[in-house]
Design a protein around this motif. Structure first.
Motif, PDB file in Angstrom:
ATOM      1  N   ASN A   1       0.872  -1.182   0.000  1.00  0.00           N
ATOM      2  CA  ASN A   1       0.000   0.000   0.000  1.00  0.00           C
ATOM      3  C   ASN A   1       0.904   1.224   0.000  1.00  0.00           C
ATOM      4  OD1 ASN A   1      -1.621   2.257   0.944  1.00  0.00           O
ATOM      5  ND2 ASN A   1      -3.186   0.761   1.521  1.00  0.00           N
ATOM      6  N   ASP A   2       0.795   2.032  -1.045  1.00  0.00           N
ATOM      7  CA  ASP A   2       1.666   3.208  -1.183  1.00  0.00           C
ATOM      8  C   ASP A   2       1.551   4.173  -0.013  1.00  0.00           C
ATOM      9  OD1 ASP A   2       3.037   2.704  -3.508  1.00  0.00           O
ATOM     10  OD2 ASP A   2       1.521   3.618  -4.806  1.00  0.00           O
ATOM     11  N   ALA A   3       0.382   4.179   0.654  1.00  0.00           N
ATOM     12  CA  ALA A   3       0.151   5.148   1.734  1.00  0.00           C
ATOM     13  C   ALA A   3       0.601   4.618   3.093  1.00  0.00           C
ATOM     14  CB  ALA A   3      -1.326   5.528   1.780  1.00  0.00           C
ATOM     15  N   ALA A   4       1.048   3.379   3.145  1.00  0.00           N
ATOM     16  CA  ALA A   4       1.439   2.792   4.432  1.00  0.00           C
ATOM     17  C   ALA A   4       2.740   3.414   4.930  1.00  0.00           C
ATOM     18  CB  ALA A   4       1.611   1.279   4.284  1.00  0.00           C
ATOM     19  N   LYS A   5       2.710   3.887   6.154  1.00  0.00           N
ATOM     20  CA  LYS A   5       3.900   4.503   6.750  1.00  0.00           C
ATOM     21  C   LYS A   5       4.457   3.560   7.809  1.00  0.00           C
ATOM     22  CE  LYS A   5       4.352   7.917   9.922  1.00  0.00           C
ATOM     23  NZ  LYS A   5       3.998   9.187  10.585  1.00  0.00           N
ATOM     24  N   LEU A   6       5.708   3.175   7.592  1.00  0.00           N
ATOM     25  CA  LEU A   6       6.361   2.256   8.526  1.00  0.00           C
ATOM     26  C   LEU A   6       6.686   2.985   9.830  1.00  0.00           C
ATOM     27  CD1 LEU A   6       7.596  -0.660   8.515  1.00  0.00           C
ATOM     28  CD2 LEU A   6       9.718   0.414   7.733  1.00  0.00           C
ATOM     29  N   ILE A   7       6.367   2.376  10.970  1.00  0.00           N
ATOM     30  CA  ILE A   7       6.703   3.009  12.247  1.00  0.00           C
ATOM     31  C   ILE A   7       7.402   2.002  13.156  1.00  0.00           C
ATOM     32  CG2 ILE A   7       4.801   4.667  12.101  1.00  0.00           C
ATOM     33  CD1 ILE A   7       3.274   3.035  14.082  1.00  0.00           C
ATOM     34  N   ASP A   8       8.055   2.516  14.175  1.00  0.00           N
ATOM     35  CA  ASP A   8       8.762   1.654  15.127  1.00  0.00           C
ATOM     36  C   ASP A   8       7.726   0.954  16.009  1.00  0.00           C
ATOM     37  OD1 ASP A   8      10.268   0.477  17.122  1.00  0.00           O
ATOM     38  OD2 ASP A   8      11.467   2.271  17.561  1.00  0.00           O
ATOM     39  N   PRO A   9       7.680  -0.379  15.980  1.00  0.00           N
ATOM     40  CA  PRO A   9       6.695  -1.091  16.816  1.00  0.00           C
ATOM     41  C   PRO A   9       6.783  -0.707  18.293  1.00  0.00           C
ATOM     42  CG  PRO A   9       7.709  -2.598  15.266  1.00  0.00           C
ATOM     43  CD  PRO A   9       8.477  -1.303  15.163  1.00  0.00           C
ATOM     44  N   LEU A  10       7.977  -0.337  18.731  1.00  0.00           N
ATOM     45  CA  LEU A  10       8.140   0.026  20.140  1.00  0.00           C
ATOM     46  C   LEU A  10       7.329   1.281  20.494  1.00  0.00           C
ATOM     47  CD1 LEU A  10       9.613  -1.232  22.514  1.00  0.00           C
ATOM     48  CD2 LEU A  10      11.644   0.104  21.890  1.00  0.00           C
ATOM     49  N   THR A  11       7.141   2.159  19.507  1.00  0.00           N
ATOM     50  CA  THR A  11       6.305   3.338  19.732  1.00  0.00           C
ATOM     51  C   THR A  11       4.914   2.924  20.190  1.00  0.00           C
ATOM     52  OG1 THR A  11       7.489   4.474  17.965  1.00  0.00           O
ATOM     53  CG2 THR A  11       5.391   5.441  18.637  1.00  0.00           C
ATOM     54  N   MET A  12       4.397   1.847  19.603  1.00  0.00           N
ATOM     55  CA  MET A  12       3.051   1.378  19.943  1.00  0.00           C
ATOM     56  C   MET A  12       2.995   0.827  21.373  1.00  0.00           C
ATOM     57  SD  MET A  12       1.472   2.109  17.222  1.00  0.00           S
ATOM     58  CE  MET A  12      -0.091   1.249  17.134  1.00  0.00           C
ATOM     59  N   MET A  13       4.169   0.507  21.925  1.00  0.00           N
ATOM     60  CA  MET A  13       4.221  -0.070  23.271  1.00  0.00           C
ATOM     61  C   MET A  13       4.454   0.992  24.341  1.00  0.00           C
ATOM     62  SD  MET A  13       6.503  -3.464  22.494  1.00  0.00           S
ATOM     63  CE  MET A  13       6.575  -4.028  20.784  1.00  0.00           C
ATOM     64  N   GLY A  14       4.448   2.269  23.923  1.00  0.00           N
ATOM     65  CA  GLY A  14       4.717   3.323  24.887  1.00  0.00           C
ATOM     66  C   GLY A  14       3.519   4.208  25.193  1.00  0.00           C
ATOM     67  N   HIS A  15       2.356   3.900  24.601  1.00  0.00           N
ATOM     68  CA  HIS A  15       1.192   4.769  24.774  1.00  0.00           C
ATOM     69  C   HIS A  15       0.630   4.763  26.193  1.00  0.00           C
ATOM     70  CE1 HIS A  15       0.752   6.125  20.650  1.00  0.00           C
ATOM     71  NE2 HIS A  15       0.877   4.886  20.220  1.00  0.00           N
ATOM     72  N   HIS A  16       0.963   3.749  26.976  1.00  0.00           N
ATOM     73  CA  HIS A  16       0.447   3.683  28.354  1.00  0.00           C
ATOM     74  C   HIS A  16       1.299   4.516  29.308  1.00  0.00           C
ATOM     75  CE1 HIS A  16       3.726   0.823  28.208  1.00  0.00           C
ATOM     76  NE2 HIS A  16       3.782   0.809  29.525  1.00  0.00           N
ATOM     77  N   MET A  17       2.421   5.023  28.799  1.00  0.00           N
ATOM     78  CA  MET A  17       3.330   5.766  29.671  1.00  0.00           C
ATOM     79  C   MET A  17       2.954   7.246  29.672  1.00  0.00           C
ATOM     80  SD  MET A  17       6.855   3.916  28.481  1.00  0.00           S
ATOM     81  CE  MET A  17       7.886   4.751  29.691  1.00  0.00           C
ATOM     82  N   THR A  18       3.171   7.884  30.801  1.00  0.00           N
ATOM     83  CA  THR A  18       2.907   9.316  30.859  1.00  0.00           C
ATOM     84  C   THR A  18       4.156  10.052  30.398  1.00  0.00           C
ATOM     85  OG1 THR A  18       3.554   9.270  33.174  1.00  0.00           O
ATOM     86  CG2 THR A  18       1.204   9.168  32.699  1.00  0.00           C
ATOM     87  N   GLN A  19       3.950  11.246  29.905  1.00  0.00           N
ATOM     88  CA  GLN A  19       5.069  12.008  29.364  1.00  0.00           C
ATOM     89  C   GLN A  19       6.119  12.257  30.441  1.00  0.00           C
ATOM     90  OE1 GLN A  19       3.673  15.537  27.522  1.00  0.00           O
ATOM     91  NE2 GLN A  19       4.572  15.027  25.556  1.00  0.00           N
ATOM     92  N   GLY A  20       7.361  12.163  30.033  1.00  0.00           N
ATOM     93  CA  GLY A  20       8.441  12.451  30.965  1.00  0.00           C
ATOM     94  C   GLY A  20       8.739  11.316  31.926  1.00  0.00           C
ATOM     95  N   GLN A  21       8.086  10.183  31.707  1.00  0.00           N
ATOM     96  CA  GLN A  21       8.292   9.040  32.590  1.00  0.00           C
ATOM     97  C   GLN A  21       9.470   8.223  32.062  1.00  0.00           C
ATOM     98  OE1 GLN A  21       4.919   6.442  32.666  1.00  0.00           O
ATOM     99  NE2 GLN A  21       5.808   5.032  34.136  1.00  0.00           N
ATOM    100  N   GLY A  22      10.662   8.651  32.396  1.00  0.00           N
ATOM    101  CA  GLY A  22      11.833   7.904  31.961  1.00  0.00           C
ATOM    102  C   GLY A  22      12.236   8.263  30.548  1.00  0.00           C
ATOM    103  N   LYS A  23      13.352   7.686  30.127  1.00  0.00           N
ATOM    104  CA  LYS A  23      13.936   8.061  28.843  1.00  0.00           C
ATOM    105  C   LYS A  23      13.697   7.020  27.765  1.00  0.00           C
ATOM    106  CE  LYS A  23      17.673  11.133  30.328  1.00  0.00           C
ATOM    107  NZ  LYS A  23      17.743  11.074  31.794  1.00  0.00           N
TER     108      LYS A  23
END
Ligand SMILES: [Zn+2]
Length: 243
Positions: free
Chosen positions: A193-215
């Motif tokens: 799919n030409d419109a598919a944008k590849l992203i880092d799977p690890l990004t998807m595993m960080g949505h439960h974290m609050t901003q500034g919570q570790g590096k």
């Protein structure tokens, strides 16, 4: 070559370009350093990420032709799970020059992921599975977060390769989803799919974290009955259990 990402050279080149376009590439260094450093819980009972997204160094120390399009993770025998609720899109055999294995593709809406509603869907593709390890799912079936979908094996079941599951995640605008097409290049089947944008799977595993919570990103380990139904994003895609 031990990162058996498995795409044709042509697609590798295309994806390499996409990956470069999607990321602020850190001067040829591993993208595993910095914002996407994984932070694991102590005593984790399953395999870690053996090769991060964007990595230019392969597991055998050789240099990749293109930045790594996903993450490789797990130890032999680890159970691969659906990292979030989603719809099973396809399970298909892939014939590589070095052997055959199976891929599995899931689709997740922002509602599936408990993320703010946006007109995009996410595809997660799991590679190097074996058919006998995949339950008899039907395309269109909804899989709950934590559903076992396979086992970490040696790619093509060949012990000379390090056991791994390779996970790629793509974001696709909803309006472009129907443009997804399937191809067969001498037994090598893949979707495009030409419109598919590849992203880092690890990004998807960080949505439960609050901003500034570790590096880094501290993936949440799936625990049956303990993960909140409104958990946002992905849990770690292996059943790690407790130690
Ligand atoms: Zn890989």
């Amino acid at each position: 070559v031990t990162c058996l990402w498995g795409k044709s050279a042509r697609r590798a080149a295309q994806i390499g370009v996409l990956a470069l376009a999607a990321l602020a590439w850190p001067g040829g260094a591993s993208a595993g350093a910095g914002a996407h450093t994984p932070l694991y819980p102590a005593g984790m009972a399953c395999g870690k990420i053996s090769s991060p997204f964007g990595d230019l160094r392969d597991l055998d120390g050789s240099r990749r032709k293109a930045p790594h399009t996903g993450i490789d993770l797990g130890n032999h025998g680890d159970v691969v799970i659906a990292p979030a609720r989603g719809t099973l899109v396809a399970i298909w055999a892939v014939h590589h020059p070095w052997g055959r294995d199976w891929n599995l593709l899931m689709r997740h809406t922002t509602q599936d992921l408990n993320l703010p509603t946006r007109p995009v869907v996410y595809y997660s593709e799991f590679d190097h599975l074996q058919r006998k390890d995949i339950p008899p799912f039907e395309p269109g079936q909804t899989l709950a977060q934590g559903t076992p979908i396979g086992i970490v094996r040696h790619p093509a079941n060949a012990p000379r390769f390090r056991a791994e599951v390779h996970l790629e995640v793509y974001e696709i605008p909803l309006q472009d989803l129907s443009d997804t097409t399937w191809h067969n290049d001498h037994g090598f089947r893949y979707w495009w799919n030409d419109a598919a944008k590849l992203i880092d799977p690890l990004t998807m595993m960080g949505h439960h974290m609050t901003q500034g919570q570790g590096k880094g990103v501290a993936p949440a380990m799936f625990q049956p009955g303990k993960t909140r139904p409104d958990f946002p994003g992905f849990v770690y895609p292996l059943a790690c259990g407790e130690t």
